[in-house]
Design a protein around this motif. Structure first.
Motif, PDB file in Angstrom:
ATOM      1  N   ASP A 328     -12.654 -17.518 -17.322  1.00 10.27           N
ATOM      2  CA  ASP A 328     -12.433 -18.831 -16.712  1.00 10.27           C
ATOM      3  C   ASP A 328     -12.321 -19.882 -17.818  1.00 10.27           C
ATOM      4  O   ASP A 328     -13.323 -20.252 -18.443  1.00 10.27           O
ATOM      5  CB  ASP A 328     -13.602 -19.171 -15.787  1.00 10.27           C
ATOM      6  N   PRO A 329     -11.117 -20.374 -18.134  1.00  7.00           N
ATOM      7  CA  PRO A 329     -10.969 -21.334 -19.236  1.00  7.00           C
ATOM      8  C   PRO A 329     -11.702 -22.646 -19.003  1.00  7.00           C
ATOM      9  O   PRO A 329     -12.035 -23.345 -19.959  1.00  7.00           O
ATOM     10  CB  PRO A 329      -9.456 -21.534 -19.318  1.00  7.00           C
ATOM     11  N   ASP A 330     -11.971 -23.020 -17.748  1.00  5.43           N
ATOM     12  CA  ASP A 330     -12.672 -24.275 -17.472  1.00  5.43           C
ATOM     13  C   ASP A 330     -14.128 -24.239 -17.923  1.00  5.43           C
ATOM     14  O   ASP A 330     -14.765 -25.287 -18.059  1.00  5.43           O
ATOM     15  CB  ASP A 330     -12.612 -24.591 -15.970  1.00  5.43           C
ATOM     16  N   THR A 331     -14.679 -23.035 -18.145  1.00  9.77           N
ATOM     17  CA  THR A 331     -16.065 -22.920 -18.601  1.00  9.77           C
ATOM     18  C   THR A 331     -16.165 -22.722 -20.104  1.00  9.77           C
ATOM     19  O   THR A 331     -17.257 -22.770 -20.664  1.00  9.77           O
ATOM     20  CB  THR A 331     -16.765 -21.746 -17.909  1.00  9.77           C
ATOM     21  N   ALA A 332     -15.036 -22.476 -20.799  1.00  4.97           N
ATOM     22  CA  ALA A 332     -15.062 -22.069 -22.213  1.00  4.97           C
ATOM     23  C   ALA A 332     -15.460 -23.220 -23.120  1.00  4.97           C
ATOM     24  O   ALA A 332     -14.930 -24.332 -23.026  1.00  4.97           O
ATOM     25  CB  ALA A 332     -13.705 -21.522 -22.631  1.00  4.97           C
ATOM     26  N   ASN A 333     -16.391 -22.967 -24.025  1.00  5.74           N
ATOM     27  CA  ASN A 333     -16.771 -23.919 -25.068  1.00  5.74           C
ATOM     28  C   ASN A 333     -15.539 -24.275 -25.904  1.00  5.74           C
ATOM     29  O   ASN A 333     -14.697 -23.418 -26.161  1.00  5.74           O
ATOM     30  CB  ASN A 333     -17.857 -23.294 -25.948  1.00  5.74           C
ATOM     31  N   PRO A 334     -15.409 -25.536 -26.376  1.00  7.28           N
ATOM     32  CA  PRO A 334     -14.203 -25.945 -27.128  1.00  7.28           C
ATOM     33  C   PRO A 334     -13.959 -25.156 -28.410  1.00  7.28           C
ATOM     34  O   PRO A 334     -12.858 -25.186 -28.952  1.00  7.28           O
ATOM     35  CB  PRO A 334     -14.472 -27.425 -27.427  1.00  7.28           C
ATOM     36  N   TRP A 335     -14.964 -24.454 -28.935  1.00  8.61           N
ATOM     37  CA  TRP A 335     -14.746 -23.654 -30.147  1.00  8.61           C
ATOM     38  C   TRP A 335     -14.119 -22.291 -29.837  1.00  8.61           C
ATOM     39  O   TRP A 335     -13.741 -21.566 -30.758  1.00  8.61           O
ATOM     40  CB  TRP A 335     -16.069 -23.435 -30.881  1.00  8.61           C
ATOM     41  N   LEU A 336     -14.030 -21.933 -28.556  1.00  7.30           N
ATOM     42  CA  LEU A 336     -13.533 -20.611 -28.185  1.00  7.30           C
ATOM     43  C   LEU A 336     -12.027 -20.635 -27.931  1.00  7.30           C
ATOM     44  O   LEU A 336     -11.487 -21.606 -27.405  1.00  7.30           O
ATOM     45  CB  LEU A 336     -14.252 -20.102 -26.935  1.00  7.30           C
ATOM     46  N   VAL A 337     -11.372 -19.520 -28.286  1.00  5.59           N
ATOM     47  CA  VAL A 337      -9.930 -19.361 -28.087  1.00  5.59           C
ATOM     48  C   VAL A 337      -9.715 -18.179 -27.137  1.00  5.59           C
ATOM     49  O   VAL A 337     -10.144 -17.057 -27.433  1.00  5.59           O
ATOM     50  CB  VAL A 337      -9.196 -19.112 -29.418  1.00  5.59           C
ATOM     51  N   LEU A 338      -9.047 -18.431 -25.994  1.00  4.23           N
ATOM     52  CA  LEU A 338      -8.771 -17.400 -25.001  1.00  4.23           C
ATOM     53  C   LEU A 338      -7.322 -16.960 -25.098  1.00  4.23           C
ATOM     54  O   LEU A 338      -6.435 -17.764 -25.425  1.00  4.23           O
ATOM     55  CB  LEU A 338      -9.044 -17.924 -23.586  1.00  4.23           C
ATOM     56  N   SER A 339      -7.060 -15.687 -24.821  1.00  2.00           N
ATOM     57  CA  SER A 339      -5.681 -15.179 -24.798  1.00  2.00           C
ATOM     58  C   SER A 339      -4.999 -15.628 -23.513  1.00  2.00           C
ATOM     59  O   SER A 339      -5.654 -16.065 -22.550  1.00  2.00           O
ATOM     60  CB  SER A 339      -5.674 -13.659 -24.899  1.00  2.00           C
ATOM     61  N   GLU A 340      -3.645 -15.514 -23.467  1.00  2.00           N
ATOM     62  CA  GLU A 340      -2.895 -15.952 -22.293  1.00  2.00           C
ATOM     63  C   GLU A 340      -3.271 -15.156 -21.054  1.00  2.00           C
ATOM     64  O   GLU A 340      -3.297 -15.693 -19.942  1.00  2.00           O
ATOM     65  CB  GLU A 340      -1.394 -15.838 -22.568  1.00  2.00           C
ATOM     66  N   ASP A 341      -3.555 -13.843 -21.238  1.00  2.00           N
ATOM     67  CA  ASP A 341      -3.910 -13.033 -20.070  1.00  2.00           C
ATOM     68  C   ASP A 341      -5.384 -13.185 -19.694  1.00  2.00           C
ATOM     69  O   ASP A 341      -5.864 -12.554 -18.758  1.00  2.00           O
ATOM     70  CB  ASP A 341      -3.586 -11.560 -20.296  1.00  2.00           C
ATOM     71  N   ARG A 342      -6.140 -14.037 -20.477  1.00  2.00           N
ATOM     72  CA  ARG A 342      -7.552 -14.330 -20.200  1.00  2.00           C
ATOM     73  C   ARG A 342      -8.423 -13.076 -20.231  1.00  2.00           C
ATOM     74  O   ARG A 342      -9.410 -12.951 -19.519  1.00  2.00           O
ATOM     75  CB  ARG A 342      -7.695 -15.071 -18.872  1.00  2.00           C
ATOM     76  N   TYR A 364     -22.991 -24.163 -26.886  1.00  2.00           N
ATOM     77  CA  TYR A 364     -22.981 -22.785 -27.357  1.00  2.00           C
ATOM     78  C   TYR A 364     -21.642 -22.114 -27.015  1.00  2.00           C
ATOM     79  O   TYR A 364     -21.005 -22.455 -26.003  1.00  2.00           O
ATOM     80  CB  TYR A 364     -24.133 -21.998 -26.732  1.00  2.00           C
ATOM     81  N   PRO A 365     -21.195 -21.139 -27.838  1.00  2.00           N
ATOM     82  CA  PRO A 365     -19.882 -20.496 -27.632  1.00  2.00           C
ATOM     83  C   PRO A 365     -19.908 -19.519 -26.462  1.00  2.00           C
ATOM     84  O   PRO A 365     -19.950 -18.297 -26.649  1.00  2.00           O
ATOM     85  CB  PRO A 365     -19.635 -19.783 -28.969  1.00  2.00           C
ATOM     86  N   ILE A 366     -19.876 -20.051 -25.246  1.00  2.00           N
ATOM     87  CA  ILE A 366     -20.012 -19.251 -24.023  1.00  2.00           C
ATOM     88  C   ILE A 366     -18.783 -19.464 -23.144  1.00  2.00           C
ATOM     89  O   ILE A 366     -18.217 -20.553 -23.079  1.00  2.00           O
ATOM     90  CB  ILE A 366     -21.288 -19.660 -23.250  1.00  2.00           C
TER      91      ILE A 366
END
Length: 508
Positions: A328-342, A364-366
């Motif tokens: 869920d990208p809406d919960t991702a810490n700003p330091w985290l990078v998610l792939s397009e397929d999540r 925290y990176p969550i």
């Protein structure tokens, strides 16, 4: 003649001033970015400390600025493991190497001037080597290398006479407690090096070195000699002198020679008889002990095989409840990078400019899974590879997203992690998880009605740990790829599909 006075309109004034205003804004922005940059400088020579003492590793910022709100850390350069970490104004011990726990202290007296120092207590042989000091602001990162040399000054040489050899006296010099391989030498009164009869250097169980060097001193040679043992790395030396009187040397008297032969022979025969008696008695004891040991080993092996079978059976059962988990990208810490397929998440090098919505973890990176579970059984697998840091598990959907987080079941987290080479279940207090085989992929099984969250090492199909609790509300998958981006930890966590022959049963 009076000149003509030019006229100005409001529109022409704004147009002529606009380029200057833009240039001023650009200059201020460049100045802000440049001022955020800095260098980190360490000592230009190795830091020396004695075994059992303490060492202070220092580095400083240039230009001088406060490091109070920066992330400050010291790492072992060869494997980037954390010696000490300071973040958000506090010391962080969760990622610290086990060997440094309780032995480090951040000295903050001059931190507002950009100077940070780490005190290491109870210096040990393993502390010797290269370190890295780093400082990281919100937009910039720099580090510097340091070297700590541990000075393990060994014991005074102990000289003993072992007996007659080759028409002379065999003298042995021993010294122990050196942190690196020492050099041992025999010298005469004039300081000339004498040839040794034998030399042996061995490493003790505590990691320190001991040396033994022997010499044969004849009656014709100078009977006053010295044994010196030196640490060539730090040029430290210990020395002992011995003088052998004439009466220790063999004479032409045949009775003296005979006694010199007979007495050692009698001593050897007595020792041999005693040895044979003890060996016979111990053989009987060993035979009985071996039978009991074989019985215990057989029982232990049967229990181990049974445990392996039960774990494999439990994993196969759990894989029957495989679900497709995405992030869920809406919960991702700003330091985290998610792939397009999540399906992948890694720690980035820069903080992204993302909206601070209520669902997002800000400290925290969550990141959480997109789908929540309020009942039934669910299973998913995450590839962790060779990463040195990660967290996996489930948490309540209602957990706090802002500020500090405590990872315990009482707060709403049922998870395990890898930190500083240690696998732990995040109970309160945490539970160490010994690993015979490092997991490259971890399976998580949630049985909501049974109140269980189980973790499996998919690599060898073994069971790692099971939380037992009572659940209420919605639970969501929980992921953290760790804090640092050095070496293998730069790799992402990857949600992998469960093999088709194992999955497919989605019934609770």
């Amino acid at each position: 003649m009076m000149g003509k006075v030019p006229s100005f309109s409001p529109g022409s004034t704004v147009s002529s001033a606009l380029p200057g205003y833009v240039a001023l804004c650009f200059t201020l922005q460049v100045h802000r970015l440049v001022s955020a940059q800095f260098t980190v400088t360490g000592p230009d020579h190795p830091v020396t400390a004695s075994l059992g003492g303490e060492a202070v590793l220092s580095c400083h910022l240039s230009p001088r600025m406060s490091a109070e709100n920066m992330e400050v850390g010291w790492l072992r350069s060869q494997d980037s493991e954390v010696v000490h970490l300071y973040r958000d104004g506090q010391d962080q011990y969760g990622e610290q190497m086990l060997g440094y726990r309780g032995r480090t202290e951040l000295l903050r007296d001059d931190i507002t001037n950009g100077r940070v120092s780490l005190r290491i207590l109870d210096i040990q042989p393993s502390d010797d080597g290269q370190y890295k000091c780093f400082l990281q602001s919100s937009v910039f990162y720099k580090d510097a290398s340091l070297e700590l040399q541990v000075a393990g000054l060994g014991s005074d040489p102990d000289i003993s006479v072992e007996g007659h050899q080759d028409g002379g006296i065999r003298v042995v010099c021993q010294s122990s407690g050196w942190n690196s391989q020492p050099e041992a030498q025999w010298r005469d009164l004039k300081g000339q090096i004498l040839p040794s009869a034998s030399e042996n250097i061995a490493q003790e169980a505590n990691g320190l070195f001991q040396t033994e060097i022997a010499i044969v001193i004849t009656e014709e040679s100078n009977q006053k000699v010295s044994c010196s043992v030196r640490n060539p790395r730090l040029d430290q030396k210990r020395e002992t002198v011995i003088s052998l009187a004439e009466l220790f040397f063999p004479r032409g008297n045949p009775w003296t020679v005979a006694l010199g032969v007979i007495l050692p022979l009698l001593a050897g025969l007595t020792a041999l008889a005693s040895y044979c008696f003890r060996r016979q008695r111990r053989a009987k004891e060993t035979l009985q002990s071996d039978k009991e040991s074989e019985k215990e080993a057989l029982q232990s092996e049967m229990e181990r095989q049974k445990a392996e079978y039960e774990a494999a059976k439990g994993l196969a059962r759990a894989q029957g409840y495989a679900v497709d988990v995405i992030l869920d990208p809406d919960t991702a810490n700003p330091w985290l990078v998610l792939s397009e397929d999540r399906k992948r998440v890694r720690r980035g090098d820069t903080r992204q400019d993302l909206p601070d919505n209520p669902e997002r973890f800000d400290k925290y990176p969550i990141v959480l899974g997109a789908e929540g579970f309020a009942g039934g059984r669910r299973y998913w697998e995450v590839e962790v590879g060779d990463k040195t840091e990660w967290d996996l598990g489930v948490c309540r959907e209602s957990v706090r997203r802002k500020g500090r987080v405590t990872y315990t079941p009482g707060i709403g987290y049922w998870a395990m992690w890898l930190r500083g080479g240690r696998y732990e279940a995040l109970t309160s207090p945490s539970t160490p998880l010994p690993m015979s085989i490092r997991p490259g992929r971890v399976g998580i099984f949630l049985d909501y009605e049974a109140g269980e969250v189980s973790f499996y090492n998919v690599t060898d199909r073994s069971h790692l740990f099971t939380f037992t609790d009572t659940f209420s509300g919605t639970l969501r998958p929980y992921f953290s790829p760790g804090y640092n981006t050095w070496g293998t930890n730069a790799a992402p966590l990857i949600i992998r599909p469960v093999p088709a022959q194992a999955g497919g049963n989605l019934c609770p």
